[in-house]
Structure formats: C-alpha cells, structure tokens
Design a protein around this motif. Structure first.
Motif, PDB file in Angstrom:
ATOM      1  N   THR A 771      16.669  30.636 115.808  1.00 20.04           N
ATOM      2  CA  THR A 771      18.099  30.396 115.958  1.00 20.04           C
ATOM      3  C   THR A 771      18.391  28.934 115.630  1.00 20.04           C
ATOM      4  OG1 THR A 771      18.244  32.029 117.732  1.00 20.04           O
ATOM      5  CG2 THR A 771      20.064  30.471 117.525  1.00 20.04           C
ATOM      6  N   ALA A 772      19.313  28.708 114.696  1.00 19.98           N
ATOM      7  CA  ALA A 772      19.696  27.333 114.350  1.00 19.98           C
ATOM      8  C   ALA A 772      20.516  26.748 115.496  1.00 19.98           C
ATOM      9  CB  ALA A 772      20.495  27.313 113.053  1.00 19.98           C
ATOM     10  N   VAL A 773      20.068  25.626 116.056  1.00 20.60           N
ATOM     11  CA  VAL A 773      20.768  25.031 117.187  1.00 20.60           C
ATOM     12  C   VAL A 773      21.710  23.910 116.748  1.00 20.60           C
ATOM     13  CG1 VAL A 773      19.029  25.666 118.878  1.00 20.60           C
ATOM     14  CG2 VAL A 773      18.782  23.522 117.623  1.00 20.60           C
ATOM     15  N   VAL A 774      21.695  23.571 115.466  1.00 20.94           N
ATOM     16  CA  VAL A 774      22.641  22.609 114.881  1.00 20.94           C
ATOM     17  C   VAL A 774      22.986  23.096 113.484  1.00 20.94           C
ATOM     18  CG1 VAL A 774      21.752  20.629 116.174  1.00 20.94           C
ATOM     19  CG2 VAL A 774      20.764  21.181 113.946  1.00 20.94           C
ATOM     20  N   ASP A 775      24.063  22.574 112.917  1.00 21.15           N
ATOM     21  CA  ASP A 775      24.330  22.819 111.509  1.00 21.15           C
ATOM     22  C   ASP A 775      23.229  22.137 110.704  1.00 21.15           C
ATOM     23  OD1 ASP A 775      26.650  24.167 112.125  1.00 21.15           O
ATOM     24  OD2 ASP A 775      27.934  22.400 111.883  1.00 21.15           O
ATOM     25  N   VAL A 776      22.680  22.817 109.728  1.00 19.85           N
ATOM     26  CA  VAL A 776      21.537  22.259 108.999  1.00 19.85           C
ATOM     27  C   VAL A 776      21.527  22.777 107.564  1.00 19.85           C
ATOM     28  CG1 VAL A 776      20.023  24.162 109.710  1.00 19.85           C
ATOM     29  CG2 VAL A 776      19.024  21.963 109.074  1.00 19.85           C
ATOM     30  N   GLU A 777      20.989  21.975 106.683  1.00 16.31           N
ATOM     31  CA  GLU A 777      20.778  22.407 105.301  1.00 16.31           C
ATOM     32  C   GLU A 777      19.303  22.719 105.111  1.00 16.31           C
ATOM     33  OE1 GLU A 777      22.688  20.944 101.307  1.00 16.31           O
ATOM     34  OE2 GLU A 777      20.858  19.756 101.679  1.00 16.31           O
ATOM     35  N   LEU A 778      19.014  23.909 104.601  1.00 18.40           N
ATOM     36  CA  LEU A 778      17.644  24.324 104.340  1.00 18.40           C
ATOM     37  C   LEU A 778      17.337  24.170 102.858  1.00 18.40           C
ATOM     38  CD1 LEU A 778      15.053  25.619 105.520  1.00 18.40           C
ATOM     39  CD2 LEU A 778      16.060  27.851 105.024  1.00 18.40           C
ATOM     40  N   ALA A 779      16.105  23.765 102.532  1.00 18.12           N
ATOM     41  CA  ALA A 779      15.657  23.563 101.158  1.00 18.12           C
ATOM     42  C   ALA A 779      16.457  22.472 100.454  1.00 18.12           C
ATOM     43  CB  ALA A 779      15.715  24.874 100.371  1.00 18.12           C
ATOM     44  N   THR A 780      16.731  21.397 101.176  1.00 18.96           N
ATOM     45  CA  THR A 780      17.465  20.273 100.599  1.00 18.96           C
ATOM     46  C   THR A 780      16.763  19.750  99.346  1.00 18.96           C
ATOM     47  OG1 THR A 780      18.268  19.638 102.787  1.00 18.96           O
ATOM     48  CG2 THR A 780      18.332  17.950 101.071  1.00 18.96           C
ATOM     49  N   GLY A 781      17.573  19.431  98.312  1.00 23.23           N
ATOM     50  CA  GLY A 781      17.025  18.879  97.081  1.00 23.23           C
ATOM     51  C   GLY A 781      16.556  19.911  96.086  1.00 23.23           C
ATOM     52  N   THR A 782      16.705  21.204  96.431  1.00 22.76           N
ATOM     53  CA  THR A 782      16.327  22.273  95.495  1.00 22.76           C
ATOM     54  C   THR A 782      17.580  23.044  95.094  1.00 22.76           C
ATOM     55  OG1 THR A 782      16.034  24.036  97.129  1.00 22.76           O
ATOM     56  CG2 THR A 782      14.185  22.511  96.800  1.00 22.76           C
ATOM     57  N   PRO A 783      17.519  23.783  93.996  1.00 23.38           N
ATOM     58  CA  PRO A 783      18.688  24.581  93.579  1.00 23.38           C
ATOM     59  C   PRO A 783      19.119  25.613  94.618  1.00 23.38           C
ATOM     60  CG  PRO A 783      17.092  24.394  91.788  1.00 23.38           C
ATOM     61  CD  PRO A 783      16.422  23.847  93.008  1.00 23.38           C
ATOM     62  N   ARG A 784      18.235  25.964  95.530  1.00 22.46           N
ATOM     63  CA  ARG A 784      18.559  26.993  96.525  1.00 22.46           C
ATOM     64  C   ARG A 784      19.029  26.402  97.854  1.00 22.46           C
ATOM     65  NH1 ARG A 784      12.971  26.811  95.927  1.00 22.46           N
ATOM     66  NH2 ARG A 784      11.766  26.347  97.829  1.00 22.46           N
ATOM     67  N   ALA A 785      19.279  25.082  97.897  1.00 27.28           N
ATOM     68  CA  ALA A 785      19.727  24.428  99.126  1.00 27.28           C
ATOM     69  C   ALA A 785      20.925  25.189  99.716  1.00 27.28           C
ATOM     70  CB  ALA A 785      20.103  22.981  98.842  1.00 27.28           C
ATOM     71  N   THR A 786      20.844  25.484 101.022  1.00 26.57           N
ATOM     72  CA  THR A 786      21.853  26.320 101.675  1.00 26.57           C
ATOM     73  C   THR A 786      22.194  25.742 103.035  1.00 26.57           C
ATOM     74  OG1 THR A 786      20.960  28.284 100.576  1.00 26.57           O
ATOM     75  CG2 THR A 786      22.391  28.646 102.491  1.00 26.57           C
ATOM     76  N   ARG A 793      21.245  33.304 113.359  1.00 24.49           N
ATOM     77  CA  ARG A 793      19.880  33.819 113.405  1.00 24.49           C
ATOM     78  C   ARG A 793      19.275  33.677 112.015  1.00 24.49           C
ATOM     79  NH1 ARG A 793      19.479  39.750 115.187  1.00 24.49           N
ATOM     80  NH2 ARG A 793      19.326  38.916 117.284  1.00 24.49           N
ATOM     81  N   VAL A 794      18.068  33.171 111.953  1.00 22.85           N
ATOM     82  CA  VAL A 794      17.361  32.993 110.681  1.00 22.85           C
ATOM     83  C   VAL A 794      16.155  33.918 110.699  1.00 22.85           C
ATOM     84  CG1 VAL A 794      16.206  31.355 109.157  1.00 22.85           C
ATOM     85  CG2 VAL A 794      18.122  30.591 110.576  1.00 22.85           C
ATOM     86  N   ILE A 795      16.121  34.872 109.771  1.00 21.77           N
ATOM     87  CA  ILE A 795      15.055  35.874 109.722  1.00 21.77           C
ATOM     88  C   ILE A 795      14.096  35.513 108.597  1.00 21.77           C
ATOM     89  CG2 ILE A 795      14.512  38.307 109.397  1.00 21.77           C
ATOM     90  CD1 ILE A 795      17.272  38.984 110.502  1.00 21.77           C
ATOM     91  N   LEU A 796      12.842  35.313 108.958  1.00 27.63           N
ATOM     92  CA  LEU A 796      11.829  34.853 108.016  1.00 27.63           C
ATOM     93  C   LEU A 796      10.908  36.012 107.648  1.00 27.63           C
ATOM     94  CD1 LEU A 796      10.804  31.700 110.090  1.00 27.63           C
ATOM     95  CD2 LEU A 796      12.580  31.827 108.342  1.00 27.63           C
ATOM     96  N   SER A 797      10.753  36.254 106.361  1.00 27.67           N
ATOM     97  CA  SER A 797       9.842  37.294 105.917  1.00 27.67           C
ATOM     98  C   SER A 797       8.482  36.671 105.605  1.00 27.67           C
ATOM     99  CB  SER A 797      10.385  38.011 104.682  1.00 27.67           C
ATOM    100  OG  SER A 797       9.424  38.931 104.209  1.00 27.67           O
ATOM    101  N   LEU A 798       7.537  36.821 106.524  1.00 28.72           N
ATOM    102  CA  LEU A 798       6.190  36.305 106.285  1.00 28.72           C
ATOM    103  C   LEU A 798       5.536  37.023 105.123  1.00 28.72           C
ATOM    104  CD1 LEU A 798       4.790  35.955 109.922  1.00 28.72           C
ATOM    105  CD2 LEU A 798       6.205  34.377 108.618  1.00 28.72           C
ATOM    106  N   ALA A 799       5.774  38.329 105.032  1.00 26.77           N
ATOM    107  CA  ALA A 799       5.164  39.101 103.954  1.00 26.77           C
ATOM    108  C   ALA A 799       5.680  38.645 102.603  1.00 26.77           C
ATOM    109  CB  ALA A 799       5.449  40.588 104.150  1.00 26.77           C
ATOM    110  N   SER A 800       6.982  38.439 102.490  1.00 26.12           N
ATOM    111  CA  SER A 800       7.543  37.955 101.232  1.00 26.12           C
ATOM    112  C   SER A 800       7.030  36.553 100.913  1.00 26.12           C
ATOM    113  CB  SER A 800       9.072  37.952 101.307  1.00 26.12           C
ATOM    114  OG  SER A 800       9.634  37.393 100.144  1.00 26.12           O
TER     115      SER A 800
END
Length: 855
Positions: A771-786, A793-800
C-alpha cells in the motif's frame, strides 16, 4: 410487505431438496441415501443422463410424487464424469479438498478422525456421487432404493452403500428435541415467509446475489454453476444414554429440574420453544411462527436466559455479531435437511449399543463461509469469535472433559449466581461425511454432454480491457486475464502471455483492483522501499487470523522483531534440519504409499507431511496432525497473502487462525509448565523464544505471535514452492532428468538450483501487494515512470518479474544456477523471508527420494 415471492427463482432448474422440506411439504418420513462410484466416464454419464428426467425440482407442489430423487457429486466424481481441468480448478478449494482432508479444520480429530468413520465400508472405492431418495413409507423408500441399485449396476455404476434414515415421532431427534424449526426461507421460493425469515437466493444458490449483493461466481462456466449449490453431509452418532445420564446427574447436583438443564445445554426446550422467549418453563402452545422471532443481543445480552455456550446460540448467534459482510450471521446461515437414523432409545433404558444418530445435511452457496464457519463456532470459539477452550455442549468435537456455565438471574433480573456443569463429555461422534456439488437441472445436462463447448480463445489482456464498459467489467477482466492464478490456484503459465503483453505495453498499469507492476526492476523498487510501500494490509489480515507478525509490520517494530527472529533462526541449524528431512521423507513416502488406496496423486500428501514433520520438530510446533496444522496455515495464508478481497477467505482464515492460536497457546502453556518443573527450555525455536523472553522482555503474546508467524511463513511457502517446482519438472522431461541425476549423485547444491529454477516458472505466491503511504513516482527516469497516489494498492507479479526479458537472460529457457539477485521466490528487501537460507536445501532434501521413487 415484501414476501419470498417478490424475487423470481427458476424453480424448474433448481433441485428440490434445497428449497423444499420433503417431510413437511409431502409428508415423506423415510429416506435412503445411495453412495455411488462411477467405473468410468461413459458409465457415469449414461446413468446420470437417464436419471435427469426423474430428478425432483423445486417447482414440485403438494401432494408431490410417490418418492423424490436428487443427485449430487463429489469433486472426484465430477472429474470422473469428464469435466475439464480448468472447470475442476474453478471450484472452491474446500470442495476440491473434501471433508476428510479438512478434518482437523472441522474439529474431526481424535475419536472423530476420518480413520474411525464407518459411513462407508472399509476399503470402499472413491465416493463419486449420492442419490437422495425420500418417500412416505418404508416400503416405498426400500422399493425405490432397490430399483435405483439395479439400474445403477446395469449401467456399471457401483452402489457403495445405502444409508437408511427415518423421521422420529413428533419431528424430534434422538435427544428428544424438536428439530429443524429455525431453517431460513429463501426469497422467491414460493413460501410467503415474512422478510425476517427470508434470505436472498444467493445465500444458497450460485450465480444469484445474496443479502449483501455478493454473487457466488464459481465454478466456471456459468452453465455449470447456475442454480447450483453445495451440500455438506455428515453421519453423527448420538450417545442418547450418556446425554440422559449427564443431565440427570447434574440436575441432582445443582438442584435444578432435568428438563431445564437439558434446555440450558441446547438453548431451547424439547418442544422447540427457545429459552429467550420462555426462560423458566416450557410453553409448547407457543405459535410456531413466534418461536423464531427473537434476538440474543436485544433480549438476552448477558446470557441469563440462554447461556452463551448453548448449542443453538453458538450455531446461530442471530444478532450477536457485528453487522458487516464478513461477520454478519446472515452470511453463515444454512438450510438443514437432515434425518435421524436408527431406532429411538426407550425412556428409562440404559446403553443398548445400537447405532443411532443423525444424517446431517446442510445446503449453502459456500461451504467455507457457511458450514465450515458454523462448525468452527461449535468447536473453537464463542459467538464473538474469540478462542475458547470448550466445545459445544451438545455436538462439539471431542476434547478433554470441560465445563458448561449457566448464569442465573436474581429477582431484579440481574446476574445473581453462576452454576457450572463439570465433566462435560461429547455426546455426538462424527462417523463419516463428504462435500457434494448439487447442480441445477441444465447443469446436469451440461455435465453429461459429451461435446462440451470450447472456451473462447483468451485475447490479449489489453484488448479485452479496452472493451470493458465499467469498473466491474474491468475488475472481471483483470481477474480472468491476469489474477486467476491467485483466485483459482491455476499455474502462472495460464496467464503468462497476458502478463508478457502487459510488460511490453503497460508495465505499470492502474486498474480498479490496484496498480499492477510487472517488470523486474519496478517490483524490486517497490519491495526495497518499505517506508513508501507499506505492508499494513498484510498486518491487518494477520491480526484477524494468525496474529500480528513482523512481516506485516513497518518501521522500528519490524526491525526489532526481525532481529529477534534471527536470534532463533540460525544458519548453523541447517545440517541438523537436513538430517531430519533425510530421515523423515522416506518414512512418509512409505506410509503414504501403503495408505494410498488408489489415490491418483500422492505428491501433495508426501511433501506436506515431510515439511510439517521436519519443520515442526525444528520449531517445536508438530501440530495435532500433519494435515491439520498445514490446513490451518494454508487457509490463513490464502487470506493473508492473496491480494484480491474475498469474504470467504476472510471468514475461513479467521476461523483457522482461532484454532491455530488456541493450539499455540496450549503448546506454550505445556512448555512453560515443563520449564517450571525444572526441565530445560529445549533447543527448538519455541524453547529459544522462551529463553529470550527473560533477557529481551518478550511477553507471552509476542512469543506466540512471532512463533506462529515464523511457522506459517516457513511451512506453507516451502511446501507450496516445492510442489510448484515438482509440477513444472513433471511437464519438462529434460529438466526432470537433470533433477533425477542430481538426486542420484547426491549433488544437493545442483538439485537445489534445479528446483529453484523450476519454481521460477510458477512461484508461490505469484503475487505480492503493498500500500502506497505517500504520493510517489515509480520507475523515475524511465519511459514508464508512473505517479501512484497515496492509499493505492500496488500488486506485484513476481512470476512476471522473473520472466522479464529486460532483467533476465533468456527467461523462457530452463537455466539452473541463475544469479541470486534475479530470484524473487522468497521476496526482496527488508521483508524478505529471513529463513530463505533453509528453504532451498530443505526442498532438495525432501525432493531427492521423491524424484528417485518416480513420483
């Protein structure tokens, strides 16, 4: 006023026994239950197809037929009838496992354990189906049962056993109490019941909404589940002489009337009138419609009329629980259709050693949320869900003789005294049972149809998602295309192509379920930043089940408890642990093979027993049984670790957690008593924790929670990861040959690498969440930065992530010995499994003899 006719049910498509009480509606006082075994697909389908026109539906009205017929199937039976693997996997876990495998969870231990059951003959073949026959006379019931037996044998369907049952005089059960008076009605069943007694159809019929708007949408497809339900059947032997003797003896000791003592145990008088409405004496003339119109919280909040532990108060707490979806009593109601078996014991006669009791039958849309939760209420908790050391006074599981408390009111209606019945035995013994699926009429035709329609080819996830019209459609799309390995326990390979497309086009993708993260680097980033991506939701679920544990805690408390855990989980323990596994696994393999009785797949039993016995000795937590301990842990884990919300998993997890915590408390008490008598604490993890408690200020609750969390976090992931690895090897001959060669040479480092690589293709769990407890940018500096909003809720696919071409070289190729930094099997960052150094070598030691045996 709304009545039960205000909602339309397809009565012609619903098997009648669910909605119709054949005894009350048609005067049918005799029943025969035929337990069936299908020799093969063709035989089973032929027999069922011939019987479909004869099945009694809910449309049937008085005077009714001469006799009725209904059909239901076990999970194994549906497999024999030819349902596809995907269809079978779509059934809920508890149904797939069956009642016997869930014995410990249900309290069927000791004298009630499956090895003592006699419902079916010893050595009988697997149970596949049941035919339920009701009739007005014994002759008609016998004649119809004989006719069905002849027809079945002609169709090469074996009748394993025919169980006889008959209603006792006055509609009572063997203890003398009127039975079945509080069954709920169903909106739309045609009974015109008032709204207080009627539940929405979804409480009992699949694919219909219940009182909370939830729809049971499993199994799949809709043609299989529509208008179906589940049936739990149990043979319960009643000790009538023992019950009468106990009541008489305690009435004399307490100076109470015998009938009042019996009523206090049951919660109602023998006439069926509840104590809440008639606390001092029976009122047999009370109108039937009045007898069910009461609530405990409103009319007896202190248990002065009906004791808290009384049978009917535990089995149906009414208004005593918080009104929320997960805990509301209406969520757990059952429709009971049981009938007595065996002759009544004459008044005044002692034990005659005649088999008598009840064939208990309960219907519900969810076995776990209805039957299993009520069973837990009877065994492990009171109506508030708190752990209890006492079982239900009438029908709870066997345990050491307990006590039963009867509060007594004074002249002013306030608590005046408490009377206690001591030496409370178990008056009811379980002597068999099974879970069944009861299809609708069209579903019966679907099951026997040789040419089933093939499911549509699954389109790429993003194409299907783009067509979704609303959030609910989007959620369904996400579940079907990406998250079914979590909800239906299917292999990751079923959705691997969809995840591949997601990695390429939308690697960080916001959905109504949460933000899906599929690339390796992004998954690592989330796991490495606990100050930003919290485990708080894990903590909440742990608190509701096995108790709070440091893997579900953030900040300084996590650091402290993780450090303490490292003091008791030591790398130098590994050789001793592996020696134990080397000894245990061949013994388990031999025992399971001897008890196999034709079971198709022994691997799960062997792996689970080997892990539990090995790790159980290491932790000092052996469990009441291998299967029982693992079932508690796996049911709780299914709620804690799977990201999709589920009321069924929440309720089942809470019930399993109550039983597990009670067991741990008993272990702790026993060890503390042993230490107090001068014996050493012991060099297992439990003993080490108790030794630490004095030096590090740990209280008992902290010790219990940390021990419980470590056991849960070791046994379930180790066993499931090994099972997933072996499943992959079964489908990969070259890789399996490598594993067998390593096992033959005792090259355990090589075998460990092979198993970990095999598990990478279908990890357990395949998903984690934060669970994100603050506003945050993920993958900063990449084309997929979000940008991810606080509270998401952030769901992580370990298999992927472990199939990500960007991070791993040739991820589709089987390459044992990949760098450790490319593995997420045991998590990453500060919340990674602290005992991961034990897991791989332990898996290899257990797998070696299994690989060499050919399993």
């Amino acid at each position: 006023m709304k009545t039960t006719n205000d909602v339309s049910i397809e009565l012609d498509d619903v098997q009648g026994h669910l909605l119709l009480s054949y005894g009350k509606t048609f005067g049918m006082r005799h029943a025969r239950f035929l337990f069936l075994h299908f020799e093969d697909i063709a035989a089973g389908r032929r027999f069922i197809a011939e019987k479909i026109p004869e099945v009694t539906t809910a449309r049937t009205r008085p005077p009714g037929p001469r006799f009725t017929l209904n059909l239901a199937f076990t999970f194994e039976g549906l497999g024999v009838l030819g349902l596809s693997a995907e269809e079978l996997e779509s059934f809920p876990e508890e149904f797939r496992h069956g009642m016997a495998q869930r014995a410990a969870f249900l309290g069927d231990i000791g004298a009630d354990a499956p090895e003592h059951w006699d419902l079916l003959p010893r050595g009988a073949p697997a149970l596949h189906a049941i035919a339920l026959v009701y009739a007005r006379s014994q002759d008609d019931a016998d004649a119809r049962a004989h006719e069905l037996r002849v027809e079945a044998e002609a169709a090469r369907v074996r009748v394993v056993h025919v169980q006889t049952a008959a209603a006792l005089e006055g509609g009572r059960e063997h203890f003398g109490f009127a039975d079945g008076g509080s069954n709920p009605s169903v909106v739309g069943d045609g009974s015109d019941a008032p709204p207080g007694r009627a539940l929405e159809p979804g409480a009992f019929l699949l694919d219909h909404p219940d009182d909370f708007g939830a729809v049971a949408a499993r199994p799949s497809p809709k043609a299989l589940r529509r208008n179906g339900t589940y049936l739990a059947l149990r043979k319960l032997r009643q000790d009538v002489a023992g019950f009468r003797r106990f009541v008489a003896e305690n009435a004399a000791i307490l100076g109470m009337d015998e009938e009042l003592v019996a009523a206090k145990l049951m919660g109602r008088w023998r006439s069926g009138v509840p104590l809440v409405l008639a606390p001092d004496e029976d009122d047999p003339d009370m109108p039937v419609e009045r007898r069910d119109d009461f609530g405990y919280q409103k009319q007896d909040s202190e248990g002065l009329r009906c004791p808290f532990g009384a049978h009917i108060r535990r089995a149906n707490p009414r208004d005593a629980l918080p009104i929320a979806r997960r805990t509301a009593v209406r969520t757990h109601r059952l429709i009971r259709r049981g009938m007595a078996y065996g002759p009544p014991l004459p008044e005044g006669q002692g034990e005659d050693h005649v088999d008598r009791g009840l064939i208990f039958i309960a219907y519900g849309a969810s076995l776990s949320l209805q039957f299993e939760i009520v069973q837990q209420w009877l065994n492990n908790g009171n109506v508030g869900g708190e752990p209890s050391t006492l079982h239900d006074p009438v029908s709870g599981s066997p345990c050491a003789h307990g006590t039963f408390t009867i509060p007594t009111a004074g002249p002013n209606g306030e608590l005046a005294s408490v009377r206690t019945l001591c030496g409370l035995p178990s008056f009811v013994r379980v002597r068999g049972g099974a879970y069944f699926f009861v299809p609708g009429i069209e579903a019966l035709r679907y099951i026997v149809n040789r040419e089933k329609p093939r499911p549509d080819t699954i389109e790429k996830f993003l194409q299907k998602y783009a067509l979704a019209q609303n959030d609910e459609d989007k959620k369904n799309c996400v579940e079907v295309c990406l998250l079914d390995p979590v909800t239906a326990r299917r292999p990751f390979c079923d959705t691997a192509e969809n995840w591949r497309a997601l990695r390429q086009e939308r690697p960080i993708f916001e959905t109504p379920h949460g933000v899906l993260v599929s690339r390796f680097r992004d998954v690592q980033e989330v796991l490495a930043k606990p100050e930003v991506f919290s485990v708080q939701e894990y903590g909440a679920r742990m608190t509701a089940t096995v108790g709070p544990f440091f893997l579900g805690i953030d900040g300084e408390r996590h650091k402290r408890e993780a450090s303490l855990a490292r003091l008791v989980i030591r790398p130098r323990d590994l050789p001793k642990l592996l020696d134990r596994a080397r000894l245990v696994t061949p013994i388990v393999l031999d025992l399971v093979n001897k008890r196999a009785n034709g079971a198709p797949d022994l691997l799960p039993q062997i792996v689970i027993a080997s892990v539990v016995r090995t790790a159980g000795e290491y932790f000092g937590v052996p469990g009441p049984s291998d299967e029982g301990l693992f079932l508690w842990l796996s049911v709780a884990s299914a709620y804690i670790f799977f990201p999709l919300p589920s009321d069924e998993r929440a309720a089942a997890g809470a019930a399993a957690g109550i039983a597990y915590q009670q067991y741990l408390e008993e272990l702790l008490c026993a060890r503390e008593l042993s230490i107090a008598s001068g014996k050493p604490a012991g060099d297992d993890v439990l003993g080490r924790f108790l030794a630490l408690s004095a030096t590090h200020g740990l209280d008992r609750m902290t010790v219990r929670q940390m021990l419980g969390g470590l056991v849960s976090g070791t046994m379930v992931p180790t066993a499931m990861t090994l099972l997933h690895a072996l499943a992959h090897l079964r489908g990969a001959p070259d890789a399996c040959a490598q594993a067998r060669e390593a096992a033959r040479k005792r090259d355990m480092v090589r075998l460990t690498d092979i198993l970990l690589e095999a598990a990478r293709f279908d990890p357990y769990p395949s998903l984690l969440y934060r669970t994100a407890v603050v506003d945050v940018e993920l993958a900063t500096g990449t084309p997929r930065a979000t940008r991810i909003a606080k509270g998401s809720r952030v769901i992580l696919s370990l298999a992927s992530a472990m199939a990500d071409e960007e991070a791993l070289e040739e991820p589709d190729v089987f390459q044992p010995g990949r760098p450790d930094e490319h593995s997420l099997l045991f998590g990453h960052g500060s919340h990674a499994c602290i005992g991961r150094f034990l897991a791989g070598p332990l898996m290899a030691e257990i797998a070696a003899p299994l690989l060499l045996s050919g399993l």
